[in-house]
Design an enzyme around this catalytic site. Structure first.
Site, PDB file in Angstrom:
ATOM      1  N   HIS B 123       0.860  -1.183   0.000  1.00 57.06           N
ATOM      2  CA  HIS B 123       0.000   0.000   0.000  1.00 57.06           C
ATOM      3  C   HIS B 123       0.899   1.236   0.000  1.00 57.06           C
ATOM      4  O   HIS B 123       2.008   1.201   0.528  1.00 57.06           O
ATOM      5  CB  HIS B 123      -0.837  -0.068   1.287  1.00 57.06           C
ATOM      6  CG  HIS B 123      -1.909   0.965   1.414  1.00 57.06           C
ATOM      7  ND1 HIS B 123      -1.654   2.251   1.847  1.00 57.06           N
ATOM      8  CD2 HIS B 123      -3.252   0.909   1.203  1.00 57.06           C
ATOM      9  CE1 HIS B 123      -2.797   2.935   1.898  1.00 57.06           C
ATOM     10  NE2 HIS B 123      -3.778   2.144   1.508  1.00 57.06           N
ATOM     11  N   ASP B 199       3.034  -4.299   8.043  1.00 61.18           N
ATOM     12  CA  ASP B 199       1.807  -3.538   7.851  1.00 61.18           C
ATOM     13  C   ASP B 199       0.650  -4.518   8.047  1.00 61.18           C
ATOM     14  O   ASP B 199       0.340  -5.316   7.163  1.00 61.18           O
ATOM     15  CB  ASP B 199       1.803  -2.944   6.446  1.00 61.18           C
ATOM     16  CG  ASP B 199       0.478  -2.263   6.105  1.00 61.18           C
ATOM     17  OD1 ASP B 199      -0.450  -2.295   6.943  1.00 61.18           O
ATOM     18  OD2 ASP B 199       0.376  -1.716   4.999  1.00 61.18           O
ATOM     19  N   GLN B 202      -4.719  -4.854   7.135  1.00 57.58           N
ATOM     20  CA  GLN B 202      -5.786  -5.763   6.727  1.00 57.58           C
ATOM     21  C   GLN B 202      -5.887  -6.963   7.664  1.00 57.58           C
ATOM     22  O   GLN B 202      -6.987  -7.401   8.011  1.00 57.58           O
ATOM     23  CB  GLN B 202      -5.536  -6.260   5.294  1.00 57.58           C
ATOM     24  CG  GLN B 202      -5.646  -5.172   4.232  1.00 57.58           C
ATOM     25  CD  GLN B 202      -7.048  -4.586   4.137  1.00 57.58           C
ATOM     26  OE1 GLN B 202      -8.033  -5.283   4.330  1.00 57.58           O
ATOM     27  NE2 GLN B 202      -7.125  -3.292   3.859  1.00 57.58           N
ATOM     28  N   LYS B 225     -10.365  -0.130  10.466  1.00 55.36           N
ATOM     29  CA  LYS B 225     -10.547  -1.374   9.709  1.00 55.36           C
ATOM     30  C   LYS B 225     -11.027  -2.504  10.622  1.00 55.36           C
ATOM     31  O   LYS B 225     -11.419  -3.559  10.133  1.00 55.36           O
ATOM     32  CB  LYS B 225      -9.235  -1.803   9.045  1.00 55.36           C
ATOM     33  CG  LYS B 225      -8.554  -0.686   8.291  1.00 55.36           C
ATOM     34  CD  LYS B 225      -8.330  -1.008   6.844  1.00 55.36           C
ATOM     35  CE  LYS B 225      -7.466   0.090   6.242  1.00 55.36           C
ATOM     36  NZ  LYS B 225      -7.674   0.276   4.832  1.00 55.36           N
ATOM     37  N   CYS B 367      -4.809   2.593  -3.521  1.00 55.50           N
ATOM     38  CA  CYS B 367      -3.561   3.087  -2.908  1.00 55.50           C
ATOM     39  C   CYS B 367      -2.431   2.079  -3.097  1.00 55.50           C
ATOM     40  O   CYS B 367      -1.629   1.857  -2.185  1.00 55.50           O
ATOM     41  CB  CYS B 367      -3.748   3.393  -1.432  1.00 55.50           C
ATOM     42  SG  CYS B 367      -4.924   4.710  -1.134  1.00 55.50           S
TER      43      CYS B 367
HETATM   44  C1  LIG Z   1      -2.514  -2.841   3.571  1.00 63.10           C
HETATM   45  C2  LIG Z   1      -2.822  -1.457   4.020  1.00 63.10           C
HETATM   46  N1  LIG Z   1      -1.838  -0.703   4.553  1.00 63.10           N
HETATM   47  C3  LIG Z   1      -2.046   0.537   4.985  1.00 63.10           C
HETATM   48  C4  LIG Z   1      -3.282   1.132   4.891  1.00 63.10           C
HETATM   49  C5  LIG Z   1      -3.433   2.527   5.369  1.00 63.10           C
HETATM   50  O1  LIG Z   1      -4.324   2.592   6.436  1.00 63.10           O
HETATM   51  P1  LIG Z   1      -4.783   4.004   6.984  1.00 63.10           P
HETATM   52  O2  LIG Z   1      -5.393   4.752   5.836  1.00 63.10           O
HETATM   53  O3  LIG Z   1      -5.772   3.676   8.020  1.00 63.10           O
HETATM   54  O4  LIG Z   1      -3.573   4.674   7.511  1.00 63.10           O
HETATM   55  C6  LIG Z   1      -4.336   0.381   4.352  1.00 63.10           C
HETATM   56  C7  LIG Z   1      -5.696   0.918   4.257  1.00 63.10           C
HETATM   57  O5  LIG Z   1      -6.084   1.628   3.362  1.00 63.10           O
HETATM   58  C8  LIG Z   1      -4.096  -0.929   3.910  1.00 63.10           C
HETATM   59  O6  LIG Z   1      -5.065  -1.668   3.376  1.00 63.10           O
END
Ligand SMILES: Cc1ncc(COP(=O)(O)O)c(C=O)c1O
Ligand SMILES: Cc1ncc(COP(=O)(O)O)c(C=O)c1O
Lengths: 157, 410, 410, 157
Positions: B123, B199, B202, B225, B367
């Site tokens: 991401h 990370d 998910q 999430k 993203c």
């Molecule tokens: C795999 C992953 N990493 C990071 C993020 C970023 O999360 P956040 O927007 O809550 O910071 C997301 C969510 O969009 C994600 O799915």
């Protein structure tokens, strides 16, 4: 699907399926500009040939949804052969068509384009895109090509 | 082990919402999950009885607010198997958690030529902070490539990790659903002398997460999430790393002493929490963790796996080769996320058409633009599942996609 | 112009809370204000009808959530007189807003020997980020000193500003209540070629704020002090500055394009908003702004001034020289914040004793340790007023302080 | 004011009003340690003289609330003349008296000090401080001096 039929007018789907002016132009003399919609990844590439204050040729590339690609195609057809000044007026007129809603989405305070200014401008086929204003998120799809055109005209000036 | 989805649905007020004549079929939980009433109630109750700034007041409601805030931290710590609550730093979201590591640990430890290993699944939250560091410091980024079915291709892993300072990878892709074998990667990274950032954005929503079993060094995730409020997330890190890291943002709460000449820092985790935190949101995140714990994360995983398998089969049956489905073919290898694309209908247009009948699916690059380029597409549609979804929802989706296909047919 | 405090009190559910047999007398709004029901309702309504991640989905509820989020930004912009909504960047709090400027504008523009001018009134949020930059970059900090009655001593201002790159000052002290003449300071700073950052954390809650009239360059504030939720705040800055500044945190939303080689940034303000933002909290902040606008900020200011004048007189009358009161003697020069100290009872102990009868006052250094050193005290007690306080509350405070004095008397 | 009387026992107020062992010691041979409560700014300064495994002298400074200053005073009286080992046991015993609540406040998972371990330790006057556990925020006031002592013993070792 009344709403959808408003958004996806036949003429839009036609431009989407058979985009006009696809291709490239040699750079230089043409000028190449690219734009992205950071939201969804829509991409518009524009080759502009400007000579003596006239948009003598236009070619387009990129990829994206029906709205962004149809808008690109319709834009290319509309400005090809037009003077740079007329093209700029068209940009303003098209954005006025979209702008109340775009600015609302962005929380901006309105636009400085006055209606009067643009009263005489004929948008023709482009008016088919006005169904987009009912779908605020898609406005950016429709305006992307026009923002790229504006940038291209600035840079070729 | 199977979830009582009808009962769960009743916990989520938004599911009573109607889109035109249609019930809401929310299939975008991978972007952000909906909130059960108990989470909203926990926040409202705090505001109505014990709201005050935390760690500051001596009076009763300030003590209560502080105790609830710190109790939430302890819950979050337990939820991910953290040995100690003080290893959990509250952030705005997973993105800030990863940036925090980039700004503190990485800027204290990495210089020109140091290597950070990422994967092609990442991401933007786990890409851009490292690009920023590369531009600022000249670190080198290496990328773990993908197999044809969008799992990590580990054949060249040792070479990639050779001399690396950090391996930073997602535990579950938000596009392909790919579940990454974190313990194996962490072991390899540690053997090569690299630190490991996971990370878990998910994963925390879908599988039991245990940072100790992972043997990670840093783990980032978001509340929104896991059915908690947005505006709060967490970084878990080993205490000794947190102790050694310089602080990030400067301000109240993170200090021990301040003079006109300089400052000293507070103990962990507060050292990393400058300014007034998201107090009610922490309490809400704690309530969300309680909610998931009551359901049981093993049951959640079984449920997500079941829906994913069902969706993969249903989409294949109905659309065959006309619909490209991304990610591993076997639901065992993936979380509750299914990305797909019709040959000649753009994802955006698909989303728009299915929205007419109340189906919420995401369209775009999710993203993950580097991954999009590798998949060779500008965008995909994505359906993702939460505890409130069932096979009926998948059926509605398939039907709606059929309409979209018909609508855009010549 | 005077507030209908009884009606206002009914808007705040927490004011029904009892501490033992006593009603809650909340006198810590300068730390964090309580929330009216309309703010809680705005957030709950979003969660119950239109919650989704913002700027991402094409479907109806995502569009609605995005529209509400951006409408909140526009409200906040109007509330502080910002010319354009896109000049308002949502942050976690004022602290992050100031750190954002330190990490982006300042790191792009300041190097060794460059001068940042602060004042002795500053909150740690407007001190520590500059200490961090001094340690990292070797910038020089200069301090505007105080007069005997704790206003800024501007006699040496021109010398302090000579060659300065930034003046960063609070508009209202959270300890002494001192109201700072921002337009005069901004004019002097601009004349000297310095940029101007204003910490408006206290002011936004108590006086009409107009960033254009101030002629500031950057203005930072938090939602939780203006009766909105914690977890969200804002940085206002001139569009051309925001455009020129490098991004801060990296991740989703703030990008235009990302490849494995690098990234480009989104338009302002999103360029500075990485990751999923505090969505409901933004909406709550918008509702809080509506609430204050309906009351009228002129009326709020008159109310705060009245309570402050009443409290100053009541405390002097009752305790005379035994109680030291900090800040300007005239309520015209100060906001609704009164810090005080008994000669020989520690602020902490005072707070504890008055808490027994439901009075919430803050004790400590109020995140302003440099100021504490200048005042020559380790800590003060502080009573601060919100729209729900009245003269009765001040009377209860004075009575409770009398009890504390008696309790600790030999 | 039942609650308050529990917190502010007479002996605590006595130590607060007439702190024992106030002052400084020459450094070296003494060792100087300082601690802050970041919450409220309470400050404890400790001068420790350790010779042959014995805390031969202690002096204290700093400023803060009645609880932090009384605890400092009581601590100084309790450890002066004690062996370093006994002082460490006292630290553990005192923190055990406070710890369930301190750890609760911090969300920690408990303490590794077992009750059995400390069964024989006599806290004497220090037990007056146990009323503090009903006021979680004040526990840090009471434990500050002891944390500073622990640091001082480590550094003089
Ligand atoms: C795999 C992953 N990493 C990071 C993020 C970023 O999360 P956040 O927007 O809550 O910071 C997301 C969510 O969009 C994600 O799915
Ligand atoms: C003057 C001043 N500046 C900055 C802050 C920091 O605000 P926050 O904790 O919301 O970031 C505060 C509040 O504590 C304050 O009073």
């Amino acid at each position: 699907m009344t709403g959808l039929q408003d958004l996806y007018r036949e003429i839009i789907l036609d431009h989407y399926r058979a985009p006009r002016n696809r291709g490239e132009l040699p750079v230089p003399p043409a000028h190449k500009v690219e734009g992205f919609n950071p939201l969804c990844g829509d991409e518009v590439v524009l080759y502009l040939e400007v000579e003596g204050g006239v948009v003598t040729d236009v070619r387009t590339g990129g990829q994206g949804c029906s709205i962004s690609q149809a808008s690109t195609s319709m834009m290319s057809a509309a400005v090809k052969g037009k003077s740079v000044d007329d093209a700029r007026t068209l940009i303003r007129a098209f954005k006025a068509l979209m702008s109340i809603h775009e600015s609302k989405l962005e929380g901006a305070e309105g636009t400085d384009t006055t209606e009067a200014d643009l009263a005489g401008v004929r948008l023709g086929d482009l008016e088919a895109l006005q169904g987009v204003v009912k779908f605020p998120v898609r406005i950016k799809c429709a305006t992307l090509a026009w923002n790229v055109l504006a940038q291209g005209l600035d840079e070729s000036a | 082990m199977s979830l009582d989805v009808a009962a769960i649905r009743a916990d989520f007020p938004i599911l009573e919402r109607r889109i035109g004549d249609h019930r809401l079929v929310y299939l975008d939980s991978a972007s952000s999950a909906q909130k059960p009433q108990v989470v909203l109630d926990a926040m409202d109750r705090l505001y109505a009885t014990s709201y005050a700034n935390v760690h500051r007041g001596v009076y009763a409601i300030a003590e209560e607010a502080t105790a609830e805030f710190e109790a939430a931290r302890a819950k979050v710590a337990r939820f991910v198997g953290a040995p100690e609550a003080r290893e959990v730093v509250f952030t705005r979201n997973a993105t800030e958690a990863i940036n925090l590591v980039a700004h503190t640990w990485a800027r204290a430890n990495l210089g020109a030529g140091d290597v950070v290993v990422l994967s092609h699944l990442e991401h933007h939250a786990n890409v851009v902070p490292w690009h920023q560091l590369a531009a600022e410091r000249g670190i080198e980024l290496r990328w773990i490539p993908l197999t044809d079915d969008h799992r990590l291709d580990l054949t060249g892993l040792d070479a990639l990790l050779d001399g690396a300072a950090l391996l930073s990878v997602t535990a579950m892709s938000n596009v392909t659903g790919t579940i990454v074998d974190v313990p194996a990667l962490a072991a390899a990274a540690h053997a090569a002398g690299a630190r490991v950032l996971v990370d878990a954005c998910q994963s925390v929503a879908q599988v039991p997460v245990d940072v100790t079993a992972w043997d990670a060094d840093f783990v980032a995730f978001s509340s929104h999430k896991i059915y908690g409020p947005a505006g709060i997330g967490a970084l878990w890190a080993r205490a000794e790393l947190l102790e050694a890291m310089p602080p990030f943002l400067g301000g109240g709460e993170m200090i021990r002493d301040v003079t006109t000449e300089g400052f000293t820092t507070n103990d962990i985790p507060w050292k990393f929490e400058a300014g007034t935190p998201a107090i009610a949101e922490a309490v809400g995140m704690g309530a969300a963790v309680d909610y998931l714990t009551a359901i049981g994360m093993d049951a959640v995983r079984a449920h997500e796996r079941d829906l994913t398998a069902y969706a993969l089969a249903a989409l294949r049956d109905r659309f065959g080769d006309r619909l490209r489905i991304f990610g591993p073919p076997d639901a065992d290898d993936r979380g509750g996320v299914v990305s797909f694309l019709f040959d000649d209908i753009h994802a955006h247009d698909v989303s728009q058409v299915v929205d007419e009948v109340g189906v919420c699916v995401r369209a775009g690059h999710h993203c993950a633009k580097p991954l999009m380029r590798i998949l060779g597409v500008p965008a995909t549609s994505r359906a993702s599942f939460g505890v409130y979804n069932d096979r009926d929802d998948v059926d509605v989706l398939v039907e709606a996609l059929g309409r979209a296909e018909a609508f855009f047919a010549l």
